[in-house]
Design an enzyme around this catalytic site. Structure first.
Site, mmCIF file in Angstrom:
data_model
loop_
_atom_site.group_PDB
_atom_site.id
_atom_site.type_symbol
_atom_site.label_atom_id
_atom_site.label_comp_id
_atom_site.label_asym_id
_atom_site.label_seq_id
_atom_site.Cartn_x
_atom_site.Cartn_y
_atom_site.Cartn_z
ATOM 1 C CG ASP A 1 -2.137 0.673 1.341
ATOM 2 O OD1 ASP A 1 -2.465 1.654 0.322
ATOM 3 O OD2 ASP A 1 -2.724 1.068 2.201
HETATM 4 C C1 SPV Z 1 -7.463 1.702 3.811
HETATM 5 O O1 SPV Z 1 -7.967 0.438 3.943
HETATM 6 O O2 SPV Z 1 -6.820 1.285 2.531
HETATM 7 C C2 SPV Z 1 -6.732 2.521 4.715
HETATM 8 C C3 SPV Z 1 -7.431 2.745 5.665
HETATM 9 O O3 SPV Z 1 -6.646 4.200 3.829
HETATM 10 S S1 SPV Z 1 -5.877 2.525 6.563
HETATM 11 O O4 SPV Z 1 -5.298 0.898 5.821
HETATM 12 O O5 SPV Z 1 -5.784 2.206 7.751
HETATM 13 O O6 SPV Z 1 -4.963 3.104 5.729
HETATM 14 MG MG MG Z 2 -6.080 3.608 2.300
#
Ligand code: SPV
Ligand code: MG
Length: 424
Positions: free
Chosen positions: A188
């Site tokens: 991510d």
């Molecule tokens: C996601 O679900 O991608 C979010 C929430 O942005 S978090 O993973 O807490 O950043």
């Molecule tokens: Mg996110």
């Protein structure tokens, strides 16, 4: 022998509801034999809108109503059979219509003494137009917020999960950047593209009637990327997007990370431009600050959030990962604006939704639980299969049957299409 009094009423009868039923009952009381002049699809489209339910189905439904003696085609004065032809052919005594308005054809019929015209009181609580408005509004977050005030949305990365969330009666769907990236085998960290997120989201929007909110990271780059993001996600029917004040490339909020944030001013510009770029008034932009995540402190988080609200953000998310939940619970008490607050309780799962709502949050995002339960279930099942050298042990305990999975697909629609086009 007493002559039968023939009553005639026209309708499109689309999405047949109580209002239609009450009207039919009142119409029947005016005489002995009730004929419904039902408008075919092309006629309905010309005077109102394309019907949702096709003519043959509408006819069958109305024919099954006890008070109705006959259903015939009525094409008003667009084509044959016209309303007047029907009135003459069946020697109609009374043409009946609701008291909300009287179509010119009815006025003309009375003037020409084709029959008497009677208007009956409309059932005021429902109409097809109201019903459609409700259905269309259901996908809108603003509508939901006004109606329910406190809403819980859950992450879905595919149509199946979206359907399960709807089945479980949650309020909306979150398309998580983290989940979507993981599903593609990516971290991510901004590697997922807007197009990949769009493709994932399209199937979810199509599969569900719930509002869909998409986590668009930082809008996939700068100002122009975010404007494009707003336009694209609005076009496919999303209720809104959530954009965070991370620089590009970003890192996930839940682990470490010393990355500086985008300046408050620059993120504010993004919000303002995004709001100007959206085409419909109902599309929602949630401004998210990572100030608490990056250790900038509550004051800075509030300052940023207030600035984003001033720039037009519809909702504000001050993301927190402090595990007692104390930090999160403090947020609403520092917030003096009416702009609704959003919270993601991933790191403080011990807090109930009730507690978060009572503290002052308006929307709770359950951002990754559906994907994680899948990971766990798959992992455990695979271990069992390996150990027993067959699928028997997992099949025994599986409540998700083959039928269940099939029922989550549009199989009925497929069967209906086959019946309609291939039966002969
Ligand atoms: C996601 O679900 O991608 C979010 C929430 O942005 S978090 O993973 O807490 O950043
Ligand atoms: Mg996110």
């Amino acid at each position: 022998m007493k002559k039968k009094k023939i009553v005639y009423a026209t309708m499109s009868g689309d999405l047949f509801h109580r209002g239609h039923l009450e009207f039919i009952k009142k119409a029947k009381k005016l005489g002995d034999f009730l004929i419904i002049g039902l408008h075919p699809d092309d006629v309905t489209k010309r005077y109102k809108r394309e019907p949702i339910v096709p003519f043959e189905d509408r006819k069958k439904i109305i024919e099954s109503v006890r008070e109705v003696d006959m259903v015939i085609e009525d094409c008003m004065d667009f084509r044959k059979p016209t309303m007047f032809e029907n009135l003459k052919k069946f020697k109609v005594n009374i043409a009946v219509h609701g008291d909300d308005w009287l179509p010119p054809l009815y006025e003309k019929a009375e003037r020409r003494r084709l029959c008497k015209v009677v208007q009956v009181k409309c059932y005021p609580y429902i109409s097809t137009t109201k019903l459609l408005k409700e259905i269309r509004s259901a996908k809108k977050l603003k509508y939901l917020l006004e109606k329910k005030k406190k809403i819980v949305i859950v992450s879905a990365g595919d149509a199946l999960t979206a359907k399960l969330i709807e089945e479980a009666e949650f309020d909306g769907i979150w398309v998580s950047g983290f989940e979507a990236s993981a599903r593609l085998g990516l971290a991510d960290n901004g590697c997922i593209t807007m197009t990949e997120m769009l493709n994932t989201t399209k199937t979810i929007v199509d599969a569900s009637t719930l509002p869909v909110i998409v986590d668009v990271d930082n809008g996939y780059g700068g100002l122009h990327n975010f404007i494009r993001t707003v336009r694209e996600f609005e076009k496919i029917g999303c209720a809104g997007v959530c954009v965070e004040d991370n620089i590009f490339p970003k890192v996930n909020s839940l682990w470490g990370g010393k990355l500086p944030l985008l300046s408050m001013e620059e993120h504010g510009v993004k919000i303002r431009a995004g709001k100007d770029a959206q085409k419909t008034k109902d599309f929602v932009i949630i401004a998210r600050t990572e100030a608490l995540i990056r250790g900038y402190g509550m004051q800075e988080a509030i300052k940023r959030a207030k600035h984003y609200a001033k720039c037009g953000a519809d909702m504000v998310l001050m993301h927190s990962r402090e595990s007692t939940g104390k930090e999160a619970l403090k947020i609403p008490s520092q917030w003096q604006l009416s702009v609704p607050l959003v919270i993601v309780p991933t790191k403080f799962p011990q807090l109930t939704n009730r507690k978060l709502f009572d503290a002052g949050f308006s929307m709770i995002v359950l951002a990754n639980q559906t994907e994680r339960v899948k990971i766990q279930a798959i992992r455990e099942s695979l271990k069992l299969i390996k150990r027993h050298d067959c699928i028997g042990p997992i099949e025994k305990g599986l409540s998700a049957t083959l039928d269940d999975m099939r029922d989550l697909t549009p199989i009925r629609e497929v069967d209906e299409i086959d019946r309609r086009y291939r039966a002969k």
